[in-house]
Write an enzyme that holds these catalytic residues in place. Structure first.
Site, short mmCIF file in Angstrom:
data_model
loop_
_atom_site.label_atom_id
_atom_site.label_comp_id
_atom_site.label_asym_id
_atom_site.label_seq_id
_atom_site.Cartn_x
_atom_site.Cartn_y
_atom_site.Cartn_z
N GLY A 276 47.34 51.52 23.34
CA GLY A 276 45.97 51.37 23.81
C GLY A 276 44.95 51.24 22.71
O GLY A 276 43.74 51.32 22.97
N ARG A 358 40.29 38.44 32.62
CA ARG A 358 39.77 39.75 32.24
C ARG A 358 38.26 39.87 32.42
O ARG A 358 37.76 40.92 32.81
CB ARG A 358 40.15 40.07 30.78
CG ARG A 358 41.65 40.20 30.56
CD ARG A 358 41.98 40.64 29.13
NE ARG A 358 41.50 41.98 28.86
CZ ARG A 358 40.48 42.27 28.09
NH1 ARG A 358 39.79 41.29 27.48
NH2 ARG A 358 40.12 43.53 27.89
N CYS A 389 36.58 27.48 41.58
CA CYS A 389 35.61 27.56 42.68
C CYS A 389 35.24 29.00 42.97
O CYS A 389 35.49 29.54 44.05
CB CYS A 389 36.20 26.88 43.92
SG CYS A 389 34.98 26.55 45.19
N GLU A 390 34.68 29.67 41.97
CA GLU A 390 34.23 31.06 42.06
C GLU A 390 33.02 31.24 41.16
O GLU A 390 33.06 30.84 40.00
CB GLU A 390 35.33 32.03 41.60
CG GLU A 390 36.58 32.06 42.45
CD GLU A 390 36.40 32.79 43.76
OE1 GLU A 390 35.42 33.56 43.90
OE2 GLU A 390 37.25 32.60 44.66
N TYR A 419 46.92 39.89 27.44
CA TYR A 419 46.56 39.92 28.86
C TYR A 419 45.82 38.67 29.33
O TYR A 419 45.18 38.71 30.37
CB TYR A 419 45.75 41.19 29.19
CG TYR A 419 46.47 42.43 28.77
CD1 TYR A 419 47.60 42.86 29.46
CD2 TYR A 419 46.06 43.15 27.66
CE1 TYR A 419 48.29 43.99 29.04
CE2 TYR A 419 46.75 44.28 27.23
CZ TYR A 419 47.86 44.70 27.93
OH TYR A 419 48.56 45.81 27.52
#
Length: 461
Positions: A276, A358, A389-390, A419
């Site tokens: 992390g 992300r 389309c967002e 990621y």
């Protein structure tokens, strides 16, 4: 004040902001903490990686394009290997995994962490030694556990009582004794987004420390004497810059080690403190070096062990983002530039949330730069958006780009190794981009571009 420090003020700045916020030279600057180590600008202002120009790469491979700086990746593997020389460093494959990356991390002396049957299949296909593989996951199937046992993976991190029972039965059937670690939820509040914090009590991973489940899991494994309990595992989240969370985690999990010793007379020989470790996505991020992390964490563990009269366990860590994240950047082609009533300039590129979810998923911040040329134009506050389309299809929320950015330009976004390709989708039936590894004068495709034929091949209707 850099672009993203100023970007927080965009509600008061309008589309341009005062000229002192960012100069044309700043717009063209490549801040070292954001970019792979061989990336620079040539005499014409074009981005280069290794010895190759970005324009050459995009002509060869198209856009969008993930570019992996192989020398950078290898150097980061070596940095962690040197900093944690007496420990095991497991590359967290969930960040990004393909056969070429598996081979690189194996050559550089790292272990590999996988968390699904598919990731295990990639690792084995790339000839990763099974004894250097750790298998994570909160819901491993019988088929996945069977494959792990048959392959001889080095350790399995157990996550539930159901899994302990399942693995115990499979081990008895095969007459094997797999090595296991218990994933412990230590109740640490990591300073990160709730979707990537993994050690608070109310979440799906691991055995609760406070509720006694972690101790009960250890006692069950020891009493059954089928699985070989090697130690405990704690992972507190992702994109973490402050080692105070690791201090609390180590203190609590080592206290459990002492509890097990006192109750069963067994000192567990291993401890995994997860990964992390954060990286720089913008100028506001200030990550520690592997050597700084190692120094702080070792001091914490040694102090706790001394206080509990425990022998220091063999440590392991699981960096993923910190190794692959900065080694990759994405190149897009600009399709449209739209000024919206003087409020903001929207720069649309030929990718978006299908290759980087992300930003839309949990508000991640990124940087961007004009990649095919330098510019003397004044900076404007822009939002880099995708083609999907967002309305939430945002790649970079706020960035100062030159006012003359135009269709056909190339934009590069650093820090996309972790990621992005691994969480990519085919939303709107957009094929996923390729990954190209560059080293010196050579560029090679390590994950090819998807095609419409690939999409249609799965549609059997």
């Amino acid at each position: 004040m850099r672009a993203h420090e100023a970007g927080a003020l965009h509600g008061d700045l309008g589309n341009r902001g005062p000229a002192w916020l960012r100069t044309p030279e700043d717009v063209n600057a490549l801040l070292p903490q954001l970019w792979p180590r061989t990336v620079t600008r040539d005499e014409d202002g074009e981005l280069t990686v290794g010895n190759l120009r970005i324009g050459v790469l995009t002509k060869m491979f198209g856009t969008p394009l993930f570019v992996l700086d192989e020398d950078d990746l290898r150097s980061r593997c070596r940095d962690f290997r040197a900093a944690f020389a007496d420990e095991d460093v497991y590359y967290a494959g969930k960040a990004f995994l393909c056969k070429a990356v598996v081979r690189i991390i194996a050559e550089e002396g790292l272990h590999l962490d996988v968390c699904s049957g598919g990731e295990l299949a990639v690792a084995l296909a790339a000839d990763m030694p099974a004894e250097r593989i750790g298998f994570h996951g909160n819901n491993k199937s019988v088929a996945e556990l069977t494959r792990a046992l048959d392959a001889g993976v080095g350790r399995i991190i157990v996550d539930s009582f159901d899994e302990i029972d399942r693995l115990t039965e499979l081990a008895r059937e095969r007459g094997v004794r797999p090595r296991v670690l218990i994933r412990v939820t230590v109740g640490v509040e990591a300073h990160t987004h709730e979707f990537i914090a993994t050690s608070h009590e109310d979440q799906k991973f691991g055995f609760s420390l406070a509720g006694g489940a972690a101790a009960a899991a250890a006692f069950r494994i020891l009493d059954d004497n089928v699985l070989e309990l090697r130690g405990l595992h704690s992972h507190i989240g992702s994109q973490i810059f402050d080692t105070s969370g690791f201090e609390v985690s180590a203190r609590r999990v080592l206290a459990l080690q002492a509890q097990i010793r006192d109750a069963r007379g067994v000192e567990l020989p291993e401890l995994d403190l997860g990964g992390g470790f954060g990286i720089a996505y913008t100028t506001q991020d200030d990550p520690s070096t592997p050597h700084e992390l190692s120094k702080r964490i070792h001091k914490i563990v040694e102090g706790e062990c001394e206080g509990l009269r425990l022998a220091k366990p063999h440590l392991s860590f699981e960096p993923g983002r910190a190794i692959i994240g900065p080694a990759v950047f994405t190149v897009y082609e600009v399709g449209t530039v739209k000024d919206v009533d003087g409020l903001r300039t929207y720069v649309s590129v030929d990718g978006g949330m299908s290759d980087n979810i992300r930003t839309a998923l949990y508000g991640a911040s990124y940087s961007a730069t004009l990649a095919n040329r330098a510019s003397d134009a004044e900076p404007i506050l822009a939002r880099v958006v995708g083609k999907h389309c967002e309305s939430g299809d945002v790649v970079v929320k706020d960035e100062f780009l030159p006012a003359d950015v135009q269709p056909g330009d190339l934009l590069a976004v650093p820090g996309t190794g972790a990621y992005c390709r691994s969480m990519a989708s085919n939303y709107n039936h957009v094929p996923r981009p390729p990954v190209v590894a560059v080293r010196g004068d050579e560029a090679r495709v390590i994950v090819r571009r998807e095609t419409e034929d690939d999409l249609l091949a799965l549609d059997v209707g």
